[in-house]
Design a protein around this motif. Structure first.
Motif, PDB file in Angstrom:
ATOM      1  N   VAL A  76      34.651 -59.832   4.833  1.00 56.87           N
ATOM      2  CA  VAL A  76      35.219 -59.958   6.175  1.00 56.87           C
ATOM      3  C   VAL A  76      35.316 -58.580   6.831  1.00 56.87           C
ATOM      4  CG1 VAL A  76      37.259 -60.612   7.499  1.00 56.87           C
ATOM      5  CG2 VAL A  76      36.482 -62.072   5.632  1.00 56.87           C
ATOM      6  N   ALA A  77      35.838 -57.619   6.073  1.00 54.80           N
ATOM      7  CA  ALA A  77      35.992 -56.269   6.621  1.00 54.80           C
ATOM      8  C   ALA A  77      34.641 -55.670   7.000  1.00 54.80           C
ATOM      9  CB  ALA A  77      36.696 -55.378   5.600  1.00 54.80           C
ATOM     10  N   ARG A  78      33.646 -55.872   6.180  1.00 53.78           N
ATOM     11  CA  ARG A  78      32.299 -55.338   6.457  1.00 53.78           C
ATOM     12  C   ARG A  78      31.753 -55.919   7.768  1.00 53.78           C
ATOM     13  NH1 ARG A  78      28.983 -56.642   1.593  1.00 53.78           N
ATOM     14  NH2 ARG A  78      29.418 -58.743   2.307  1.00 53.78           N
ATOM     15  N   SER A  79      31.851 -57.237   7.927  1.00 53.91           N
ATOM     16  CA  SER A  79      31.353 -57.875   9.150  1.00 53.91           C
ATOM     17  C   SER A  79      32.179 -57.469  10.365  1.00 53.91           C
ATOM     18  CB  SER A  79      31.378 -59.400   8.987  1.00 53.91           C
ATOM     19  OG  SER A  79      30.529 -59.829   7.958  1.00 53.91           O
ATOM     20  N   PHE A  80      33.496 -57.382  10.170  1.00 54.15           N
ATOM     21  CA  PHE A  80      34.389 -57.089  11.290  1.00 54.15           C
ATOM     22  C   PHE A  80      34.184 -55.666  11.795  1.00 54.15           C
ATOM     23  CE2 PHE A  80      38.545 -56.441  13.369  1.00 54.15           C
ATOM     24  CZ  PHE A  80      38.581 -57.594  14.147  1.00 54.15           C
ATOM     25  N   LYS A  81      33.944 -54.741  10.887  1.00 53.90           N
ATOM     26  CA  LYS A  81      33.690 -53.353  11.302  1.00 53.90           C
ATOM     27  C   LYS A  81      32.474 -53.272  12.216  1.00 53.90           C
ATOM     28  CE  LYS A  81      35.680 -51.081   7.214  1.00 53.90           C
ATOM     29  NZ  LYS A  81      35.359 -50.351   5.961  1.00 53.90           N
TER      30      LYS A  81
END
Length: 553
Positions: free
Chosen positions: A59-64
């Motif tokens: 999630v963090a990877r995509s959100f960044k």
């Protein structure tokens, strides 16, 4: 659909410092849905086509990328471990494919151990079809030694202590006595040998797809792990390993490859080589609609989607897609990512530049007549999903499983295939409404889907009409009368013959055929067997019919 739970602090630890309200407003814009939230944590639902987002690291990877904080293709270094796993040829008929990786420097403190277990189980559902297609094992690497062996063992050999147990059990004992073994025994019921993963000293790491060994149990102190993925689909096995390794790499895990030695070949896993596809500017603008993007605009949006790209000319880009993005199958999938990053709400709506005059299709006119006749016969219409599952569709109906369309990434275990019959959906409706007064008379008009190699799409859709009656004195004569009245009112002739349909009581079931100016029909009707009725936890006799329509071309 899969739901993951994480704390706001988890995202902050991964480099995303955003206020709660802004986060909650932004997450749904990247193809997710907020299920629930409070002051500490949030529950987010993702479509099953994005299993890479089923971990907080994903999630963090995509959100960044979405918020333009960190863009482009993530690059994960993979170094050789000089370790290997040897695959016994005898396992090929049971669970033939395996992929291994070693990951060093992991962190399981705090909630991280729970997160990885949840991630593992979500992958079991989304990719693994409840472990049938793919199963994952995560092990403490520091208590075992290579080379590892993937073998087929006899039922009473190689006893080991299964996870959360304290005494050794044979594979057969695990399948009959261990709670996980009982739950997943059906995956191995057709075999007289079972798969095991052993280390150099014959210590058992795992009995896939059932249970890991207690020896390699993960706890907060573990720093180095081995990940094994086994299954019946080689592509899915490797995709699953890539997703897991990429997730660990996001938080500093060092990925080390391992050699998998089959009898006729050797492969090195994981392989994180990006997939390459071309996307066209005019195709993107046409599919999204309301946009006038150029190649440079698209390159920026692809970067936010965590892709790399090269502009080949004014109308074409070469796109490099990370190995964990297993949902990208076609150019349109790349365009979908462009649209998400552009933000759907910013796409300008417009009417198409064509006009048409609509008229009712012949089939729907006949469908209206069917509906009118069935209501006149005292039936109530229901509408069910085309998706069902093999247990309800075949096993509970005492039917032999036929080739059918399976859902590659099912949302839930009860929606794993597209139906070939309407009957089981009607039985499930009766099961859900058995508290209602009797008699119950229900019908459905709907599509089914068959596998058909002669068709361009390899499938063929067909229309069916089915009805059920449930009450204390329901019998063959009653359902025959209903079918006769139905077909007469629809203008079909009727010819019946003996049937061996296993869903019904022998001698109280008939096949039916008929013709009319509109085409042919075929089907069956009768009294359901007590076993089928019991399978759906019903308490009264059930009679029913199903008719398939083959319209005149």
């Amino acid at each position: 659909m899969p739901v993951i739970t994480f704390k706001y602090q988890d995202l902050k630890d991964l480099g995303i410092d955003m206020e709660k309200d802004e986060l909650i407003n932004t997450l749904p814009m990247m193809s997710s849905d907020i299920e629930d939230f409070d002051d500490e944590e949030i529950k987010v639902e993702f479509f099953p086509n994005r299993p890479d987002n089923l971990s907080v690291e994903g999630v963090a990877r995509s959100f960044k990328g979405f918020i333009n904080q960190e863009t482009g293709l993530p690059k994960y270094e993979v170094t050789p471990s000089d370790e290997s796993v040897i695959v016994d040829a005898k396992v090929a008929k049971i669970r033939p494919y395996i992929a291994f990786a070693k990951i060093e420097g992991v962190d399981f403190t705090g909630d991280k151990l729970k997160y990885i277990m949840d991630f593992q189980e979500n992958l079991h559902w989304v990719i693994g079809r409840d472990r049938k297609k793919v199963a994952i094992g995560i092990h403490n690497a520091d208590v075992v030694s290579q080379p590892f062996n993937y073998i087929a063992t006899h039922k009473d050999e190689n006893a080991f202590v299964a996870l959360e147990k304290d005494t050794p059990m044979t594979p057969e004992e695990i399948l009959t006595q261990h709670e996980k073994g009982v739950a997943y025994a059906h995956l191995l019921e057709d075999f007289d040998k079972y798969p095991l993963i052993l280390d150099k000293d014959n210590q058992v790491l795992s009995m896939p797809p059932i249970i890991n060994g207690e020896l390699t149990k993960i706890d907060e102190n573990v720093k180095n792990i081995i990940v094994d993925v086994t299954g019946t689909d080689e592509r899915a096995v490797n995709q699953c390993l890539n997703i897991i390794c990429s997730s660990f790499a996001e938080v500093g895990g060092k990925i080390k490859s391992m050699e998998v030695k089959y009898e006729d070949k050797s492969i090195t896993t994981p392989d994180l080589t990006p997939q390459v596809k071309n996307v066209h500017v005019d195709v993107a603008n046409s599919l999204i609609g309301g946009t006038d993007l150029n190649a440079e605009d698209i390159q920026q949006l692809l970067s936010q989607a965590r892709f790399d790209s090269e502009i080949l000319n004014d109308n074409e880009l070469k796109v490099y897609i990370p190995s964990y993005r297993i949902d990208i199958l076609h150019e349109v999938d790349v365009v979908e990512n462009i649209a998400v990053q552009y933000r759907i709400n910013d796409v300008e709506a417009k009417l198409p530049d064509i006009s048409t005059i609509a008229y009712e299709h012949d089939w729907f006119r006949s469908e209206s007549l069917m509906r009118e006749v069935m209501i006149g016969l005292g039936f109530q219409e229901i509408m069910s999903l085309m998706l069902t599952n093999e247990d309800a569709h075949f096993s509970k109906m005492k039917q032999k499983e036929i080739n059918h369309v399976q859902v590659a990434r099912p949302i839930t275990i009860d929606r794993t295939m597209i139906r070939t019959s309407l009957i089981n959906s009607l039985m499930e409706f009766l099961e859900d409404n058995k508290h209602e007064d009797l008699p119950q008379k229900i019908f459905e008009i709907g599509d089914v889907l068959y596998m058909d190699e002669t068709q361009e799409t390899k499938v063929r859709a067909s229309k069916k009409l089915a009805g059920l009656i449930c009450h204390s004195s329901a019998n063959f004569t009653e359902i025959k009368s209903v079918v006769t009245s139905l077909l007469q009112n629809l203008g079909y002739s009727m010819e019946i013959s003996d049937s061996n349909n296993p869903s019904f009581i022998a001698g109280r079931v008939s096949d039916v055929k008929g013709t009319s100016a509109n085409g042919n029909i075929s089907g069956f009707f009768g009294e359901f067997s007590p076993e089928v009725i019991t399978n759906f936890t019903l308490d009264y006799p059930v009679i029913g019919f199903e008719i398939e329509f083959n319209p005149q071309e």
